[in-house]
Design a protein around this motif. Sequence first.
Motif, PDB file in Angstrom:
ATOM      1  N   THR A 110       0.829  -1.202   0.000  1.00 56.79           N
ATOM      2  CA  THR A 110       0.000   0.000   0.000  1.00 56.79           C
ATOM      3  C   THR A 110       0.865   1.255   0.000  1.00 56.79           C
ATOM      4  O   THR A 110       0.605   2.197  -0.742  1.00 56.79           O
ATOM      5  N   ALA A 111       1.924   1.248   0.802  1.00 60.92           N
ATOM      6  CA  ALA A 111       2.806   2.418   0.871  1.00 60.92           C
ATOM      7  C   ALA A 111       3.498   2.652  -0.470  1.00 60.92           C
ATOM      8  O   ALA A 111       3.572   3.791  -0.944  1.00 60.92           O
ATOM      9  N   SER A 112       3.990   1.597  -1.088  1.00 61.45           N
ATOM     10  CA  SER A 112       4.679   1.788  -2.371  1.00 61.45           C
ATOM     11  C   SER A 112       3.694   2.184  -3.465  1.00 61.45           C
ATOM     12  O   SER A 112       4.029   2.988  -4.341  1.00 61.45           O
ATOM     13  N   ALA A 113       2.478   1.671  -3.424  1.00 61.61           N
ATOM     14  CA  ALA A 113       1.466   2.054  -4.415  1.00 61.61           C
ATOM     15  C   ALA A 113       1.102   3.527  -4.256  1.00 61.61           C
ATOM     16  O   ALA A 113       0.961   4.253  -5.247  1.00 61.61           O
ATOM     17  N   MET A 114       0.964   3.985  -3.034  1.00 57.14           N
ATOM     18  CA  MET A 114       0.639   5.397  -2.807  1.00 57.14           C
ATOM     19  C   MET A 114       1.777   6.302  -3.275  1.00 57.14           C
ATOM     20  O   MET A 114       1.543   7.359  -3.846  1.00 57.14           O
ATOM     21  N   ARG A 115       3.007   5.885  -3.059  1.00 61.94           N
ATOM     22  CA  ARG A 115       4.147   6.678  -3.504  1.00 61.94           C
ATOM     23  C   ARG A 115       4.149   6.815  -5.028  1.00 61.94           C
ATOM     24  O   ARG A 115       4.356   7.892  -5.572  1.00 61.94           O
ATOM     25  N   ARG A 116       3.888   5.707  -5.738  1.00 62.52           N
ATOM     26  CA  ARG A 116       3.844   5.762  -7.199  1.00 62.52           C
ATOM     27  C   ARG A 116       2.693   6.628  -7.680  1.00 62.52           C
ATOM     28  O   ARG A 116       2.827   7.406  -8.626  1.00 62.52           O
ATOM     29  N   LEU A 117       1.534   6.532  -7.034  1.00 67.15           N
ATOM     30  CA  LEU A 117       0.371   7.323  -7.427  1.00 67.15           C
ATOM     31  C   LEU A 117       0.631   8.812  -7.225  1.00 67.15           C
ATOM     32  O   LEU A 117       0.340   9.625  -8.104  1.00 67.15           O
ATOM     33  N   LYS A 118       1.216   9.175  -6.085  1.00 73.32           N
ATOM     34  CA  LYS A 118       1.507  10.586  -5.834  1.00 73.32           C
ATOM     35  C   LYS A 118       2.494  11.131  -6.856  1.00 73.32           C
ATOM     36  O   LYS A 118       2.350  12.246  -7.344  1.00 73.32           O
ATOM     37  N   THR A 119       3.517  10.350  -7.194  1.00 69.34           N
ATOM     38  CA  THR A 119       4.489  10.788  -8.194  1.00 69.34           C
ATOM     39  C   THR A 119       3.815  10.993  -9.541  1.00 69.34           C
ATOM     40  O   THR A 119       4.055  11.986 -10.224  1.00 69.34           O
ATOM     41  N   TYR A 120       2.945  10.057  -9.927  1.00 67.98           N
ATOM     42  CA  TYR A 120       2.225  10.176 -11.198  1.00 67.98           C
ATOM     43  C   TYR A 120       1.343  11.420 -11.195  1.00 67.98           C
ATOM     44  O   TYR A 120       1.325  12.188 -12.152  1.00 67.98           O
ATOM     45  N   LEU A 121       0.606  11.637 -10.122  1.00 76.19           N
ATOM     46  CA  LEU A 121      -0.293  12.791 -10.062  1.00 76.19           C
ATOM     47  C   LEU A 121       0.482  14.105 -10.105  1.00 76.19           C
ATOM     48  O   LEU A 121       0.057  15.051 -10.749  1.00 76.19           O
ATOM     49  N   ARG A 122       1.622  14.157  -9.431  1.00 76.08           N
ATOM     50  CA  ARG A 122       2.431  15.382  -9.459  1.00 76.08           C
ATOM     51  C   ARG A 122       2.945  15.674 -10.859  1.00 76.08           C
ATOM     52  O   ARG A 122       3.010  16.816 -11.286  1.00 76.08           O
ATOM     53  N   SER A 123       3.331  14.629 -11.572  1.00 75.66           N
ATOM     54  CA  SER A 123       3.935  14.853 -12.887  1.00 75.66           C
ATOM     55  C   SER A 123       2.899  15.127 -13.970  1.00 75.66           C
ATOM     56  O   SER A 123       3.246  15.592 -15.049  1.00 75.66           O
ATOM     57  N   THR A 124       1.626  14.881 -13.708  1.00 72.24           N
ATOM     58  CA  THR A 124       0.595  15.086 -14.724  1.00 72.24           C
ATOM     59  C   THR A 124      -0.304  16.278 -14.432  1.00 72.24           C
ATOM     60  O   THR A 124      -1.337  16.432 -15.079  1.00 72.24           O
ATOM     61  N   VAL A 125       0.057  17.115 -13.476  1.00 75.22           N
ATOM     62  CA  VAL A 125      -0.746  18.299 -13.167  1.00 75.22           C
ATOM     63  C   VAL A 125      -0.587  19.308 -14.302  1.00 75.22           C
ATOM     64  O   VAL A 125       0.522  19.697 -14.654  1.00 75.22           O
ATOM     65  N   THR A 126      -1.708  19.736 -14.859  1.00 76.97           N
ATOM     66  CA  THR A 126      -1.669  20.724 -15.931  1.00 76.97           C
ATOM     67  C   THR A 126      -1.631  22.140 -15.345  1.00 76.97           C
ATOM     68  O   THR A 126      -1.912  22.345 -14.169  1.00 76.97           O
ATOM     69  N   THR A 127      -1.306  23.082 -16.169  1.00 71.80           N
ATOM     70  CA  THR A 127      -1.240  24.481 -15.735  1.00 71.80           C
ATOM     71  C   THR A 127      -2.604  24.956 -15.256  1.00 71.80           C
ATOM     72  O   THR A 127      -2.716  25.667 -14.254  1.00 71.80           O
ATOM     73  N   GLU A 128      -3.658  24.553 -15.968  1.00 71.85           N
ATOM     74  CA  GLU A 128      -5.015  24.965 -15.596  1.00 71.85           C
ATOM     75  C   GLU A 128      -5.383  24.435 -14.208  1.00 71.85           C
ATOM     76  O   GLU A 128      -5.913  25.163 -13.373  1.00 71.85           O
ATOM     77  N   ARG A 129      -5.071  23.172 -13.963  1.00 72.34           N
ATOM     78  CA  ARG A 129      -5.396  22.594 -12.654  1.00 72.34           C
ATOM     79  C   ARG A 129      -4.558  23.248 -11.563  1.00 72.34           C
ATOM     80  O   ARG A 129      -5.048  23.532 -10.482  1.00 72.34           O
ATOM     81  N   LEU A 130      -3.276  23.476 -11.825  1.00 76.57           N
ATOM     82  CA  LEU A 130      -2.416  24.107 -10.849  1.00 76.57           C
ATOM     83  C   LEU A 130      -2.909  25.514 -10.512  1.00 76.57           C
ATOM     84  O   LEU A 130      -2.937  25.912  -9.344  1.00 76.57           O
ATOM     85  N   SER A 131      -3.366  26.247 -11.525  1.00 74.13           N
ATOM     86  CA  SER A 131      -3.920  27.589 -11.285  1.00 74.13           C
ATOM     87  C   SER A 131      -5.183  27.506 -10.442  1.00 74.13           C
ATOM     88  O   SER A 131      -5.390  28.314  -9.529  1.00 74.13           O
ATOM     89  N   GLY A 132      -6.019  26.532 -10.755  1.00 74.72           N
ATOM     90  CA  GLY A 132      -7.250  26.345  -9.984  1.00 74.72           C
ATOM     91  C   GLY A 132      -6.965  26.012  -8.531  1.00 74.72           C
ATOM     92  O   GLY A 132      -7.622  26.528  -7.618  1.00 74.72           O
ATOM     93  N   LEU A 133      -5.985  25.142  -8.293  1.00 73.78           N
ATOM     94  CA  LEU A 133      -5.622  24.801  -6.917  1.00 73.78           C
ATOM     95  C   LEU A 133      -5.065  26.001  -6.174  1.00 73.78           C
ATOM     96  O   LEU A 133      -5.357  26.217  -4.995  1.00 73.78           O
ATOM     97  N   GLY A 134      -4.261  26.814  -6.884  1.00 74.03           N
ATOM     98  CA  GLY A 134      -3.735  28.042  -6.276  1.00 74.03           C
ATOM     99  C   GLY A 134      -4.845  29.005  -5.922  1.00 74.03           C
ATOM    100  O   GLY A 134      -4.851  29.609  -4.851  1.00 74.03           O
ATOM    101  N   PHE A 135      -5.827  29.144  -6.815  1.00 73.31           N
ATOM    102  CA  PHE A 135      -6.977  30.015  -6.571  1.00 73.31           C
ATOM    103  C   PHE A 135      -7.765  29.529  -5.357  1.00 73.31           C
ATOM    104  O   PHE A 135      -8.170  30.317  -4.505  1.00 73.31           O
ATOM    105  N   MET A 136      -7.972  28.221  -5.281  1.00 73.10           N
ATOM    106  CA  MET A 136      -8.704  27.665  -4.133  1.00 73.10           C
ATOM    107  C   MET A 136      -7.964  27.924  -2.833  1.00 73.10           C
ATOM    108  O   MET A 136      -8.575  28.184  -1.795  1.00 73.10           O
TER     109      MET A 136
END
Length: 94
Positions: free
Chosen positions: A55-81
Amino acid sequence: METLHRECQRWKFRCKQTQIPSMPSLETTLLALPEDLYPKVARCFHLLLLLQISTASAMRRLKTYLRSTVTTERLSGLGFMDVQRDREMNANSC
């Protein structure tokens, strides 16, 4: 299943008799567990130990994938929030 249930009951009784702490670690439990008397309980503890690692290694891989696939639009939205966190927002009204 019935055999596992009886083994669990016997193991629980043994823990009460030998004054094993109420929340020992899985490693401590496995060291105190005579596997020849409680084979099914021992198997369950081994599986629990493996589950933590996978579970720990799966979560680490998922977090890495999510960080590397964040688009500019989503990042701006998260910053706005983050900036507007004191205001209540609704996804349907955006």
